[in-house]
Design a protein around this motif. Structure first.
Motif, mmCIF file in Angstrom:
data_model
loop_
_atom_site.group_PDB
_atom_site.id
_atom_site.type_symbol
_atom_site.label_atom_id
_atom_site.label_comp_id
_atom_site.label_asym_id
_atom_site.label_seq_id
_atom_site.Cartn_x
_atom_site.Cartn_y
_atom_site.Cartn_z
ATOM 1 N N HIS A 1 3.643 6.193 10.434
ATOM 2 C CA HIS A 1 2.408 5.839 9.740
ATOM 3 C C HIS A 1 1.990 4.433 10.169
ATOM 4 O O HIS A 1 2.740 3.743 10.864
ATOM 5 C CB HIS A 1 2.563 5.912 8.220
ATOM 6 C CG HIS A 1 3.318 4.772 7.619
ATOM 7 N ND1 HIS A 1 4.699 4.667 7.678
ATOM 8 C CD2 HIS A 1 2.885 3.657 6.960
ATOM 9 C CE1 HIS A 1 5.078 3.559 7.073
ATOM 10 N NE2 HIS A 1 4.003 2.917 6.628
ATOM 11 N N ASP B 1 0.065 0.967 8.271
ATOM 12 C CA ASP B 1 -0.507 0.378 7.061
ATOM 13 C C ASP B 1 -1.715 -0.513 7.367
ATOM 14 O O ASP B 1 -2.661 -0.585 6.584
ATOM 15 C CB ASP B 1 0.544 -0.481 6.336
ATOM 16 C CG ASP B 1 1.759 0.325 5.920
ATOM 17 O OD1 ASP B 1 1.610 1.178 5.023
ATOM 18 O OD2 ASP B 1 2.842 0.112 6.491
ATOM 19 N N ARG C 1 -7.031 7.756 5.268
ATOM 20 C CA ARG C 1 -7.558 8.467 4.096
ATOM 21 C C ARG C 1 -6.519 9.428 3.549
ATOM 22 O O ARG C 1 -6.348 9.565 2.335
ATOM 23 C CB ARG C 1 -8.832 9.215 4.459
ATOM 24 C CG ARG C 1 -10.057 8.347 4.605
ATOM 25 C CD ARG C 1 -11.346 9.166 4.682
ATOM 26 N NE ARG C 1 -11.424 9.993 5.875
ATOM 27 C CZ ARG C 1 -11.213 11.308 5.900
ATOM 28 N NH1 ARG C 1 -10.887 11.957 4.786
ATOM 29 N NH2 ARG C 1 -11.304 11.993 7.032
ATOM 30 N N ALA C 2 -5.810 10.107 4.453
ATOM 31 C CA ALA C 2 -4.806 11.084 4.019
ATOM 32 C C ALA C 2 -3.654 10.420 3.280
ATOM 33 O O ALA C 2 -3.118 10.988 2.307
ATOM 34 C CB ALA C 2 -4.277 11.861 5.226
ATOM 35 N N GLN C 3 -3.264 9.206 3.722
ATOM 36 C CA GLN C 3 -2.155 8.531 3.041
ATOM 37 C C GLN C 3 -2.617 7.747 1.807
ATOM 38 O O GLN C 3 -1.798 7.292 1.017
ATOM 39 C CB GLN C 3 -1.405 7.611 4.003
ATOM 40 C CG GLN C 3 -2.123 6.331 4.370
ATOM 41 C CD GLN C 3 -1.313 5.465 5.340
ATOM 42 O OE1 GLN C 3 -0.230 5.855 5.807
ATOM 43 N NE2 GLN C 3 -1.803 4.283 5.643
ATOM 44 N N GLY C 4 -3.935 7.563 1.670
ATOM 45 C CA GLY C 4 -4.484 6.966 0.455
ATOM 46 C C GLY C 4 -4.502 5.459 0.412
ATOM 47 O O GLY C 4 -4.809 4.873 -0.626
ATOM 48 N N HIS C 5 -4.212 4.806 1.519
ATOM 49 C CA HIS C 5 -4.266 3.346 1.544
ATOM 50 C C HIS C 5 -4.333 2.854 2.990
ATOM 51 O O HIS C 5 -4.000 3.587 3.923
ATOM 52 C CB HIS C 5 -3.050 2.726 0.853
ATOM 53 C CG HIS C 5 -1.777 2.872 1.625
ATOM 54 N ND1 HIS C 5 -0.936 3.961 1.485
ATOM 55 C CD2 HIS C 5 -1.198 2.081 2.573
ATOM 56 C CE1 HIS C 5 0.098 3.830 2.298
ATOM 57 N NE2 HIS C 5 -0.030 2.701 2.976
ATOM 58 N N LEU D 1 -11.759 4.359 -1.512
ATOM 59 C CA LEU D 1 -10.695 5.234 -1.010
ATOM 60 C C LEU D 1 -9.373 4.502 -0.852
ATOM 61 O O LEU D 1 -8.408 5.058 -0.325
ATOM 62 C CB LEU D 1 -11.115 5.822 0.345
ATOM 63 C CG LEU D 1 -12.490 6.503 0.401
ATOM 64 C CD1 LEU D 1 -12.758 7.030 1.803
ATOM 65 C CD2 LEU D 1 -12.585 7.616 -0.628
ATOM 66 N N GLY D 2 -9.327 3.236 -1.284
ATOM 67 C CA GLY D 2 -8.091 2.464 -1.194
ATOM 68 C C GLY D 2 -7.894 1.771 0.138
ATOM 69 O O GLY D 2 -6.781 1.351 0.466
ATOM 70 N N ILE D 3 -8.971 1.645 0.920
ATOM 71 C CA ILE D 3 -8.897 1.004 2.237
ATOM 72 C C ILE D 3 -9.812 -0.221 2.232
ATOM 73 O O ILE D 3 -10.997 -0.104 1.937
ATOM 74 C CB ILE D 3 -9.319 1.970 3.357
ATOM 75 C CG1 ILE D 3 -8.438 3.229 3.333
ATOM 76 C CG2 ILE D 3 -9.239 1.291 4.722
ATOM 77 C CD1 ILE D 3 -8.928 4.345 4.232
#
Length: 307
Positions: free
Chosen positions: A76, A78, A123-127, A169-171
Protein backbone atom coordinates in the motif's frame (compact mmCIF):
# COMPACT_ATOMS: atom_id res chain seq x y z
CA UNK A 1 3.05 2.98 15.03
CA UNK A 2 3.66 1.10 11.79
CA UNK A 3 5.92 2.94 9.35
CA UNK A 4 4.18 4.98 6.68
CA UNK A 5 4.78 4.16 3.01
CA UNK A 6 5.72 7.05 0.70
CA UNK A 7 5.90 7.33 -3.08
CA UNK A 8 8.04 10.30 -4.11
CA UNK A 9 8.64 11.53 -7.67
CA UNK A 10 11.69 13.44 -8.87
CA UNK A 11 14.09 12.00 -6.30
CA UNK A 12 17.41 11.99 -8.15
CA UNK A 13 18.49 15.47 -6.99
CA UNK A 14 17.54 18.56 -5.01
CA UNK A 15 14.56 18.47 -2.68
CA UNK A 16 13.58 14.96 -3.79
CA UNK A 17 16.96 13.41 -2.94
CA UNK A 18 17.02 15.13 0.45
CA UNK A 19 13.44 14.10 1.09
CA UNK A 20 13.85 10.35 0.61
CA UNK A 21 16.90 10.27 2.87
CA UNK A 22 14.99 12.12 5.61
CA UNK A 23 11.92 9.89 5.28
CA UNK A 24 14.06 6.82 5.94
CA UNK A 25 15.74 8.52 8.89
CA UNK A 26 12.28 9.05 10.42
CA UNK A 27 11.52 5.34 10.31
CA UNK A 28 9.22 5.25 7.28
CA UNK A 29 9.54 3.39 3.99
CA UNK A 30 9.87 5.13 0.64
CA UNK A 31 9.56 4.28 -3.03
CA UNK A 32 11.86 6.72 -4.80
CA UNK A 33 11.00 7.34 -8.44
CA UNK A 34 12.53 9.27 -11.30
CA UNK A 35 14.50 8.97 -14.51
CA UNK A 36 17.64 6.81 -14.28
CA UNK A 37 16.82 6.33 -10.59
CA UNK A 38 18.58 2.96 -10.37
CA UNK A 39 21.79 4.51 -11.68
CA UNK A 40 21.64 7.51 -9.36
CA UNK A 41 20.19 6.06 -6.14
CA UNK A 42 20.90 2.35 -6.41
CA UNK A 43 23.45 2.45 -3.58
CA UNK A 44 20.71 3.45 -1.12
CA UNK A 45 18.45 0.42 -1.65
CA UNK A 46 17.38 -1.39 1.53
CA UNK A 47 14.35 -3.06 3.11
CA UNK A 48 12.91 0.42 3.66
CA UNK A 49 13.95 1.94 0.34
CA UNK A 50 12.73 0.83 -3.09
CA UNK A 51 13.36 2.31 -6.52
CA UNK A 52 10.91 2.85 -9.37
CA UNK A 53 11.94 4.01 -12.83
CA UNK A 54 9.27 6.60 -13.65
CA UNK A 55 9.27 9.39 -16.20
CA UNK A 56 6.27 11.58 -15.41
CA UNK A 57 6.34 12.95 -18.95
CA UNK A 58 5.32 9.50 -20.18
CA UNK A 59 1.71 8.94 -21.16
CA UNK A 60 -1.08 8.25 -18.70
CA UNK A 61 -1.24 4.53 -19.51
CA UNK A 62 2.43 3.96 -18.69
CA UNK A 63 2.21 6.05 -15.53
CA UNK A 64 -0.85 4.09 -14.38
CA UNK A 65 1.08 0.83 -14.84
CA UNK A 66 4.05 2.21 -12.90
CA UNK A 67 1.93 3.44 -9.99
CA UNK A 68 0.26 0.02 -9.73
CA UNK A 69 3.74 -1.50 -9.62
CA UNK A 70 4.71 0.96 -6.87
CA UNK A 71 1.63 0.08 -4.81
CA UNK A 72 2.52 -3.60 -4.91
CA UNK A 73 6.08 -3.09 -3.60
CA UNK A 74 5.04 -2.65 0.04
CA UNK A 75 1.34 -3.54 -0.31
CA UNK A 76 0.00 0.00 0.00
CA UNK A 77 0.99 3.68 -0.06
CA UNK A 78 0.01 6.23 2.58
CA UNK A 79 1.61 9.36 1.11
CA UNK A 80 2.26 10.50 -2.45
CA UNK A 81 4.71 13.38 -2.88
CA UNK A 82 4.61 14.82 -6.40
CA UNK A 83 8.00 16.52 -6.44
CA UNK A 84 9.26 16.33 -10.04
CA UNK A 85 9.54 19.66 -11.83
CA UNK A 86 11.56 21.82 -14.20
CA UNK A 87 12.18 25.53 -14.69
CA UNK A 88 13.62 27.75 -17.41
CA UNK A 89 13.65 31.36 -18.61
CA UNK A 90 12.54 32.43 -22.08
CA UNK A 91 10.52 35.26 -23.56
CA UNK A 92 6.88 34.33 -24.14
CA UNK A 93 7.08 35.29 -27.82
CA UNK A 94 10.09 33.10 -28.54
CA UNK A 95 8.91 29.96 -26.75
CA UNK A 96 8.58 27.05 -29.17
CA UNK A 97 5.85 24.41 -28.94
CA UNK A 98 8.20 21.71 -27.59
CA UNK A 99 9.42 24.04 -24.85
CA UNK A 100 5.88 24.90 -23.76
CA UNK A 101 4.54 21.35 -24.04
CA UNK A 102 7.38 19.86 -22.01
CA UNK A 103 7.13 22.54 -19.33
CA UNK A 104 3.47 21.73 -18.77
CA UNK A 105 3.97 17.98 -19.17
CA UNK A 106 6.53 17.85 -16.36
CA UNK A 107 5.10 20.51 -14.05
CA UNK A 108 1.37 19.84 -14.48
CA UNK A 109 0.12 16.95 -16.60
CA UNK A 110 2.58 14.43 -15.21
CA UNK A 111 1.55 15.34 -11.65
CA UNK A 112 -2.09 14.92 -12.64
CA UNK A 113 -1.47 11.51 -14.19
CA UNK A 114 0.40 10.17 -11.15
CA UNK A 115 -2.39 11.47 -8.90
CA UNK A 116 -5.14 9.98 -11.06
CA UNK A 117 -3.35 6.65 -11.05
CA UNK A 118 -3.08 6.43 -7.26
CA UNK A 119 -6.53 7.72 -6.32
CA UNK A 120 -8.46 4.46 -6.89
CA UNK A 121 -6.11 2.72 -4.44
CA UNK A 122 -6.29 5.48 -1.83
CA UNK A 123 -10.09 5.66 -2.09
CA UNK A 124 -10.31 1.90 -1.58
CA UNK A 125 -8.15 2.02 1.56
CA UNK A 126 -10.06 5.05 2.87
CA UNK A 127 -7.14 7.36 3.57
CA UNK A 128 -4.13 9.05 2.03
CA UNK A 129 -2.20 12.30 1.77
CA UNK A 130 -0.93 13.89 -1.43
CA UNK A 131 1.68 16.65 -1.44
CA UNK A 132 2.95 18.65 -4.41
CA UNK A 133 6.08 20.74 -4.77
CA UNK A 134 4.75 23.91 -6.37
CA UNK A 135 6.24 27.40 -6.43
CA UNK A 136 5.59 30.90 -5.16
CA UNK A 137 5.86 31.81 -8.86
CA UNK A 138 2.29 30.53 -9.08
CA UNK A 139 1.35 33.67 -7.14
CA UNK A 140 4.18 36.03 -8.17
CA UNK A 141 5.26 35.35 -11.77
CA UNK A 142 8.48 36.94 -13.02
CA UNK A 143 9.06 38.22 -16.56
CA UNK A 144 10.65 35.68 -18.91
CA UNK A 145 9.24 32.86 -16.77
CA UNK A 146 5.66 33.06 -18.01
CA UNK A 147 5.33 29.39 -18.95
CA UNK A 148 6.91 28.13 -15.74
CA UNK A 149 4.67 30.42 -13.67
CA UNK A 150 1.60 29.43 -15.68
CA UNK A 151 2.32 25.71 -15.19
CA UNK A 152 2.74 26.20 -11.44
CA UNK A 153 -0.32 28.45 -11.15
CA UNK A 154 -2.36 25.77 -12.90
CA UNK A 155 -0.86 23.13 -10.59
CA UNK A 156 -1.68 25.07 -7.43
CA UNK A 157 -5.25 25.72 -8.61
CA UNK A 158 -5.61 22.02 -9.43
CA UNK A 159 -4.36 21.04 -5.96
CA UNK A 160 -6.81 23.35 -4.21
CA UNK A 161 -9.78 22.03 -6.16
CA UNK A 162 -8.56 18.44 -5.77
CA UNK A 163 -8.34 18.84 -2.00
CA UNK A 164 -11.95 19.99 -1.85
CA UNK A 165 -13.03 16.91 -3.80
CA UNK A 166 -11.01 14.43 -1.78
CA UNK A 167 -11.19 15.59 1.84
CA UNK A 168 -14.68 14.05 2.34
CA UNK A 169 -13.06 10.74 1.33
CA UNK A 170 -10.29 10.95 3.93
CA UNK A 171 -7.61 12.14 1.49
CA UNK A 172 -5.83 15.47 2.07
CA UNK A 173 -3.81 17.49 -0.48
CA UNK A 174 -1.28 20.29 -0.01
CA UNK A 175 0.77 22.56 -2.27
CA UNK A 176 4.23 23.45 -1.02
CA UNK A 177 4.77 26.89 -2.58
CA UNK A 178 8.57 27.12 -2.63
CA UNK A 179 10.62 30.27 -2.95
CA UNK A 180 14.30 30.33 -3.88
CA UNK A 181 16.38 27.27 -2.99
CA UNK A 182 19.79 26.27 -4.40
CA UNK A 183 18.67 23.26 -6.45
CA UNK A 184 19.22 22.07 -10.04
CA UNK A 185 15.65 22.97 -11.04
CA UNK A 186 16.62 25.18 -13.97
CA UNK A 187 19.00 22.68 -15.52
CA UNK A 188 18.21 20.12 -18.27
CA UNK A 189 16.45 16.97 -17.07
CA UNK A 190 19.05 14.72 -18.72
CA UNK A 191 22.34 14.96 -20.56
CA UNK A 192 21.76 16.28 -24.05
CA UNK A 193 18.27 17.59 -23.24
CA UNK A 194 18.12 21.10 -24.70
CA UNK A 195 14.34 21.43 -24.53
CA UNK A 196 14.51 23.79 -21.60
CA UNK A 197 17.24 26.03 -22.90
CA UNK A 198 16.40 29.67 -22.20
CA UNK A 199 17.52 33.16 -23.01
CA UNK A 200 17.19 35.68 -25.80
CA UNK A 201 20.82 36.16 -26.88
CA UNK A 202 20.20 34.85 -30.40
CA UNK A 203 16.53 35.78 -30.58
CA UNK A 204 14.52 38.97 -30.69
CA UNK A 205 16.83 41.81 -29.69
CA UNK A 206 14.02 43.92 -28.22
CA UNK A 207 13.89 41.53 -25.26
CA UNK A 208 17.62 41.54 -24.53
CA UNK A 209 17.62 44.59 -22.17
CA UNK A 210 14.78 43.26 -20.03
CA UNK A 211 16.19 39.76 -19.94
CA UNK A 212 19.64 41.09 -19.08
CA UNK A 213 18.23 43.22 -16.28
CA UNK A 214 16.48 40.23 -14.71
CA UNK A 215 19.49 37.92 -15.04
CA UNK A 216 21.77 40.66 -13.76
CA UNK A 217 19.63 41.09 -10.67
CA UNK A 218 20.00 37.40 -9.82
CA UNK A 219 23.68 37.21 -10.74
CA UNK A 220 24.66 40.23 -8.62
CA UNK A 221 24.19 38.16 -5.46
CA UNK A 222 22.50 34.80 -6.22
CA UNK A 223 22.10 33.76 -2.58
CA UNK A 224 20.22 36.98 -1.82
CA UNK A 225 17.44 35.59 -3.99
CA UNK A 226 17.69 32.05 -2.63
CA UNK A 227 17.17 32.42 1.13
CA UNK A 228 16.00 28.81 1.43
CA UNK A 229 18.12 26.19 3.17
CA UNK A 230 17.67 22.92 1.28
CA UNK A 231 18.51 20.86 4.37
CA UNK A 232 15.47 22.31 6.16
CA UNK A 233 12.85 21.59 3.49
CA UNK A 234 12.63 17.79 3.86
CA UNK A 235 12.08 17.86 7.66
CA UNK A 236 9.26 20.41 7.19
CA UNK A 237 7.58 18.37 4.45
CA UNK A 238 7.77 15.17 6.48
CA UNK A 239 6.43 16.96 9.58
CA UNK A 240 3.48 18.31 7.59
CA UNK A 241 2.61 15.08 5.81
CA UNK A 242 2.87 13.08 9.07
CA UNK A 243 1.13 15.80 11.16
CA UNK A 244 4.12 15.90 13.52
CA UNK A 245 6.69 18.47 14.64
CA UNK A 246 5.86 21.93 13.25
CA UNK A 247 2.48 20.60 12.02
CA UNK A 248 1.36 19.05 15.31
CA UNK A 249 -1.92 20.55 16.49
CA UNK A 250 -2.38 22.73 13.41
CA UNK A 251 -5.33 22.32 11.04
CA UNK A 252 -4.53 20.96 7.59
CA UNK A 253 -3.54 23.68 5.11
CA UNK A 254 -3.84 23.34 1.33
CA UNK A 255 -1.19 26.01 0.63
CA UNK A 256 2.04 26.24 2.65
CA UNK A 257 4.85 28.63 1.73
CA UNK A 258 8.52 27.72 2.08
CA UNK A 259 10.98 30.58 2.32
CA UNK A 260 10.70 34.15 3.54
CA UNK A 261 10.80 35.31 -0.09
CA UNK A 262 7.80 33.11 -0.93
CA UNK A 263 5.86 34.45 2.06
CA UNK A 264 6.74 38.12 1.59
CA UNK A 265 6.33 38.29 -2.18
CA UNK A 266 2.97 36.49 -2.04
CA UNK A 267 1.78 38.74 0.78
CA UNK A 268 2.68 41.78 -1.33
CA UNK A 269 0.88 40.28 -4.34
CA UNK A 270 -2.31 39.52 -2.42
CA UNK A 271 -2.36 43.01 -0.90
CA UNK A 272 -1.91 44.52 -4.37
CA UNK A 273 -4.66 42.35 -5.85
CA UNK A 274 -7.04 43.39 -3.06
CA UNK A 275 -6.19 47.05 -3.64
CA UNK A 276 -6.84 46.74 -7.37
CA UNK A 277 -10.06 44.84 -6.74
CA UNK A 278 -11.28 47.62 -4.45
CA UNK A 279 -10.36 50.33 -6.95
CA UNK A 280 -12.40 48.58 -9.65
CA UNK A 281 -15.18 47.24 -7.41
CA UNK A 282 -17.76 49.60 -8.90
CA UNK A 283 -17.01 48.27 -12.38
CA UNK A 284 -17.36 44.67 -11.16
CA UNK A 285 -20.72 45.43 -9.57
CA UNK A 286 -21.88 47.39 -12.62
CA UNK A 287 -22.10 44.20 -14.68
CA UNK A 288 -24.61 42.52 -12.32
CA UNK A 289 -28.31 42.32 -13.05
CA UNK A 290 -30.13 45.34 -11.65
CA UNK A 291 -32.11 43.30 -9.12
CA UNK A 292 -29.09 41.36 -7.75
CA UNK A 293 -28.10 41.94 -4.11
CA UNK A 294 -24.33 41.94 -4.90
CA UNK A 295 -23.91 39.48 -2.00
CA UNK A 296 -21.97 36.22 -2.34
CA UNK A 297 -24.14 33.13 -2.06
CA UNK A 298 -23.32 31.36 1.24
CA UNK A 299 -23.18 27.91 -0.34
CA UNK A 300 -20.83 29.18 -3.04
CA UNK A 301 -18.67 30.93 -0.45
CA UNK A 302 -18.35 27.66 1.45
CA UNK A 303 -17.51 25.72 -1.72
CA UNK A 304 -14.61 28.04 -2.66
CA UNK A 305 -13.22 28.46 0.87
CA UNK A 306 -9.81 26.91 1.56
CA UNK A 307 -10.26 26.95 5.34
Amino acid sequence: MAPLIWLVTGTTSGIGRSLVEHIISRGDKVIASGRKVEERLGSLKSDSFALLELDISAGRREITTKVKEAWEIFGHIDILLNNAGVSAMKSAEEAEDDYIANMFQVNLFGQMHVTQAILPFMRAQGHGRIGFTSSSSAWTPLPFMSHYAASKAALSAYIESLHKELRPLGIDCVAFECGGFPTHLGQPRAEGDSTFGGGVDEGIKDYVPGFGKLVGMFMSDPMEFMPGDLSKVAPRIVDIMKREGVAAGRPWAVHIFFGSDAYNSTKQKLEEVFRLAEEWKDVAYSTDREEHSHLLNKQYAEAVSIL
